[in-house]
Design an enzyme around this catalytic site. Structure first.
Site, PDB file in Angstrom:
ATOM      1  N   ASP A 315       0.884  -1.145   0.000  1.00  0.00           N
ATOM      2  CA  ASP A 315       0.000   0.000   0.000  1.00  0.00           C
ATOM      3  C   ASP A 315       0.939   1.216   0.000  1.00  0.00           C
ATOM      4  O   ASP A 315       2.070   1.109   0.451  1.00  0.00           O
ATOM      5  CB  ASP A 315      -0.824  -0.055   1.290  1.00  0.00           C
ATOM      6  CG  ASP A 315      -1.848   1.046   1.353  1.00  0.00           C
ATOM      7  OD1 ASP A 315      -2.412   1.380   0.308  1.00  0.00           O
ATOM      8  OD2 ASP A 315      -2.078   1.561   2.462  1.00  0.00           O
ATOM      9  N   ASP A 508      -0.941  -0.276   6.160  1.00  0.00           N
ATOM     10  CA  ASP A 508      -0.812   0.381   7.459  1.00  0.00           C
ATOM     11  C   ASP A 508      -2.035   0.129   8.329  1.00  0.00           C
ATOM     12  O   ASP A 508      -2.161   0.675   9.405  1.00  0.00           O
ATOM     13  CB  ASP A 508      -0.561   1.883   7.299  1.00  0.00           C
ATOM     14  CG  ASP A 508      -1.691   2.574   6.574  1.00  0.00           C
ATOM     15  OD1 ASP A 508      -2.603   1.877   6.088  1.00  0.00           O
ATOM     16  OD2 ASP A 508      -1.679   3.810   6.493  1.00  0.00           O
ATOM     17  N   ASP A 512      -7.337  -1.148   5.049  1.00  0.00           N
ATOM     18  CA  ASP A 512      -6.907  -2.233   4.163  1.00  0.00           C
ATOM     19  C   ASP A 512      -7.042  -3.635   4.767  1.00  0.00           C
ATOM     20  O   ASP A 512      -6.439  -4.582   4.270  1.00  0.00           O
ATOM     21  CB  ASP A 512      -5.516  -2.006   3.549  1.00  0.00           C
ATOM     22  CG  ASP A 512      -4.539  -1.428   4.521  1.00  0.00           C
ATOM     23  OD1 ASP A 512      -4.755  -1.622   5.716  1.00  0.00           O
ATOM     24  OD2 ASP A 512      -3.561  -0.793   4.079  1.00  0.00           O
TER      25      ASP A 512
HETATM   26  P1  ADP Z   1      -4.018   4.708  -0.026  1.00  0.00           P
HETATM   27  O1  ADP Z   1      -4.235   3.529  -0.899  1.00  0.00           O
HETATM   28  O2  ADP Z   1      -2.967   5.621  -0.626  1.00  0.00           O
HETATM   29  O3  ADP Z   1      -3.739   4.376   1.388  1.00  0.00           O
HETATM   30  P2  ADP Z   1      -6.816   5.370   0.563  1.00  0.00           P
HETATM   31  O4  ADP Z   1      -7.572   4.265  -0.076  1.00  0.00           O
HETATM   32  O5  ADP Z   1      -6.731   5.372   2.035  1.00  0.00           O
HETATM   33  O6  ADP Z   1      -5.367   5.573  -0.098  1.00  0.00           O
HETATM   34  O7  ADP Z   1      -7.461   6.745   0.094  1.00  0.00           O
HETATM   35  C1  ADP Z   1      -7.549   7.057  -1.280  1.00  0.00           C
HETATM   36  C2  ADP Z   1      -7.914   8.482  -1.520  1.00  0.00           C
HETATM   37  O8  ADP Z   1      -9.220   8.756  -0.994  1.00  0.00           O
HETATM   38  C3  ADP Z   1      -7.013   9.487  -0.842  1.00  0.00           C
HETATM   39  O9  ADP Z   1      -5.874   9.770  -1.628  1.00  0.00           O
HETATM   40  C4  ADP Z   1      -7.947  10.702  -0.730  1.00  0.00           C
HETATM   41  O10 ADP Z   1      -8.002  11.387  -1.929  1.00  0.00           O
HETATM   42  C5  ADP Z   1      -9.287  10.053  -0.463  1.00  0.00           C
HETATM   43  N1  ADP Z   1      -9.557   9.964   0.983  1.00  0.00           N
HETATM   44  C6  ADP Z   1      -9.570   8.854   1.730  1.00  0.00           C
HETATM   45  N2  ADP Z   1      -9.862   9.122   3.011  1.00  0.00           N
HETATM   46  C7  ADP Z   1     -10.019  10.456   3.093  1.00  0.00           C
HETATM   47  C8  ADP Z   1     -10.325  11.367   4.156  1.00  0.00           C
HETATM   48  N3  ADP Z   1     -10.499  10.966   5.414  1.00  0.00           N
HETATM   49  N4  ADP Z   1     -10.409  12.673   3.860  1.00  0.00           N
HETATM   50  C9  ADP Z   1     -10.216  13.107   2.602  1.00  0.00           C
HETATM   51  N5  ADP Z   1      -9.927  12.307   1.583  1.00  0.00           N
HETATM   52  C10 ADP Z   1      -9.842  11.016   1.787  1.00  0.00           C
HETATM   53 MG    MG Z   2      -4.172   3.284   3.168  1.00  0.00          MG
END
Ligand code: ADP
Ligand code: MG
Length: 615
Positions: A315, A508, A512
């Site tokens: 991730d 993390d 996930d």
């Molecule tokens: P990663 O795979 O990089 O860990 P996530 O799946 O956690 O990413 O999140 C993907 C995208 O969704 C983030 O890059 C952001 O644009 C949006 N996002 C997720 N959670 C939040 C939040 N709490 N506030 C704002 N945007 C969010």
């Molecule tokens: Mg993540």
């Protein structure tokens, strides 16, 4: 164990006495009686165990083998052999229990995190209380050098705390009022007053100890193999022994006694003890060593699987990057920047996502939770919340599109959070993250260690994903994924791996868990303080360093090498002695030495795993 040791000691003296008496040729019965007393002293326990297991339907175990072999030896008049076999077998057993006991204790000791007491203030005096009895909201005092017994928040004092026993890292962390502290860390020079936030049973220290202590119940394939192996192997040996006792004397028309003697020796060598004991011990050593370095492995099966890994899936956010975003720019439309940030922080109030944390820390002021009516976190999109009576949407492009918000697409490099208030686009906040210092080394070393395919998955946008991928030399990159897309991708990758090899996913622990569960091995990073990550993963890396994964792989390979060495060594020696016995070139003495000797050598080899860790 003391009792057993004494018994063995007495039996040994009697045994030597009996041999001396027999050499003096006084009266053969005197020595025979001493032999029998020695045998009873040391062997009753084994005979009882054999009988008990027969009643339970488990006929062919090592106790049975030893009982039949020794009683048989008495019957054909080989008194010294009968006693010697039992005596040395028991010495071997004693040695095993020492080894097991030692390694079992040492995992807990290695980690050295179990607190013995908590200081509680009562009538202006500090009293030592059992951590189990301390309740949420109680105030505890941690003096310099003491272990922090329960999770809590500092309400007075400041200090440097040492998280080494949890993370394997020796860099101390500075804490002061309002900081969260975790149980199991060691307090430095200052005195800390801590308000307890979790009961002992829920505290980090208990969670970790439970995890480590339960690790031995998840058995590796090689452990199960041994159990199965002995289930078939022992009866087969018994049958062969019976044939050996009967058929050759009939065919060759020779003395039965000689062949019975060979058959009995056969039984002695055939004990699978060396394998049964040394293999779990090797795994124990591997898991213990890893935990000392802040890598918690939930079972030998995962350690074994890790040694066969072929595909690594990472991730991005919080795993390869620090997950500590910093606000770079605020672009507000028809609203002041401060106000926009305030709406954002309120909307993100209940989220633990690294993005949320950065927004809240930039805002820096107290949040009045009464002003937040409801919040919904939409995984992979962002947040929808009602703040001060207005609907706030904060998240990525997808979130805006999903809600039909008209917005200006921003092309700056970094993660962009678009914000809409009451369906009207009100600007964006640009945040960016940094790659962890050791990510690059970790990726390079993984490649060196035979991980051929390294994949990065992220919910973040293309530009950011490519930039990180390029810096880390990861070619397989998939971006703008929703959690369910990550599951799809990992399912595909699982189909691509070669037979007998494994895939591990490193995340993390923030949103996930499905992928962690789906992969052959789910690895959670930066798990210190995150309960969900500790629960969802198979391997937990306590600190934030991806390079620990390389360490874990090295440990797993070393453990498997020792396990294989032991299996091959034990089986080869046994087969050799069995052949020598069958053709009459070896006797019962050699048989027992081979059995006990192989066990002891195998155990010593297994203990190497623990030793190498202690350095
Ligand atoms: P990663 O795979 O990089 O860990 P996530 O799946 O956690 O990413 O999140 C993907 C995208 O969704 C983030 O890059 C952001 O644009 C949006 N996002 C997720 N959670 C939040 C939040 N709490 N506030 C704002 N945007 C969010
Ligand atoms: Mg993540």
């Amino acid at each position: 164990m003391k009792k057993k040791r004494n018994k063995i000691f007495i039996a040994l003296i009697l045994f030597i006495l009996a041999i001396i008496v027999s050499k003096l040729k006084i009266n053969i019965w005197v020595s025979k009686i001493i032999f029998i007393i020695s045998y009873i002293t040391v062997g009753t326990e084994i005979i009882k165990k054999a009988l008990r297991n027969i009643k339970r339907g488990k006929v062919f175990d090592e106790n049975f083998l030893m009982t039949v072999a020794t009683i048989g030896a008495f019957l054909i008049g080989e008194f010294p052999e009968a006693v010697a076999v039992m005596l040395f077998y028991q010495i071997g057993e004693l040695f095993q229990s020492y080894a097991v006991d030692k390694s079992r204790r040492s995992i807990a000791e290695l980690m050295d995190i179990r607190p013995d007491y908590a200081n509680i203030e009562k009538n202006n005096k500090l009293e030592k209380e059992n951590p189990n009895k301390v309740k949420i909201g109680d105030i505890i005092v941690v003096k310099p050098g003491e272990k922090i017994p329960l999770d809590g928040i500092v309400i007075d004092g400041n200090s440097m705390i040492d998280t080494k026993s949890l993370t394997g890292e020796s860099v101390p962390k500075s804490v002061g009022i309002n900081d969260e502290v975790l149980s199991g860390c060691i307090n430095g020079e200052g005195i800390l007053k801590i308000k307890v936030t979790k009961e002992f049973g829920e505290s980090t220290v208990t969670k970790i100890l439970e995890l480590v202590e339960n690790a031995s119940s998840n058995k590796a394939k090689s452990e199960n193999f041994i159990t199965k192996f002995s289930r078939y192997y022992t009866p087969i040996v018994v049958v062969v022994a019976v044939f050996l006792a009967i058929i050759p004397p009939i065919i060759t028309n020779t003395e039965f006694t000689d062949w019975i003697y060979r058959a009995l020796s056969f039984l002695v060598v055939s004990c699978p003890c060396a394998l049964v004991i040394s293999i779990p011990l090797s795994f124990f050593g591997g898991i213990g060593g890893a935990s000392k370095q802040g890598i918690l492995i939930k079972g030998s099966n995962y350690l074994e699987a890790l040694s066969k890994s072929e595909i690594a899936v990472f991730d991005k956010t919080g795993t390869l990057t620090k997950g500590v975003f910093e606000v770079q720019k605020i672009n507000a439309i028809n609203i002041s920047k401060d106000e926009l940030l305030e709406y954002a922080a309120y909307a993100e109030n209940y989220s633990n996502h690294p993005i949320a944390i950065s927004i809240k820390s930039k805002f820096g002021k107290n949040i009045d939770e009464l002003k937040i009516l409801d919040t919904k976190e939409i995984a992979g999109h962002g947040i929808c919340a009602t703040v001060k009576g207005k609907e706030v949407l904060i998240g990525n492009q997808k979130l805006m599109e999903k809600n039909n918000i008209v917005f200006n697409k921003c092309n700056e490099v970094g993660t962009i959070l678009y914000i809409a208030i009451d369906k009207k686009y009100s600007g964006f906040i640009l945040i960016s993250d940094e790659i962890k210092n050791d990510s690059e080394v970790a990726i390079r070393d993984l490649k060196k260690n035979g991980i051929n395919k390294i994949v990065m998955l992220t919910g973040d946008k293309k530009e950011v994903a490519n930039e990180v991928g390029k810096k880390l030399t990861i070619k397989d990159i998939y971006y703008e994924l929703l959690p369910e897309n990550k599951v799809e991708k990992v399912t595909n990758l699982l189909n691509q791996k070669s037979k007998g090899r494994t895939l591990f996913f490193v995340g993390d622990g923030v949103n996930d868990s499905p992928v962690l569960a789906l992969s052959d091995i789910g690895i959670a990073m930066g798990a210190l303080g995150s309960d969900s990550a500790i629960e969802a993963a198979d391997i937990v890396i306590m600190n934030d360093e991806p390079s620990k994964i390389v360490d874990a792989i090295k440990i797993s390979k070393k453990t498997m090498r020792i396990v294989k060495e032991n299996i091959i060594f034990a089986i080869l020696i046994k087969i050799l002695v069995l052949i020598l016995v069958a053709i009459g070139m070896s006797n019962m003495w050699w048989a027992v030495f081979a059995d006990v000797g192989v066990s002891i050598l195998a155990i010593l080899n297994a203990l190497r795993m623990l030793k190498s860790i202690r350095k």
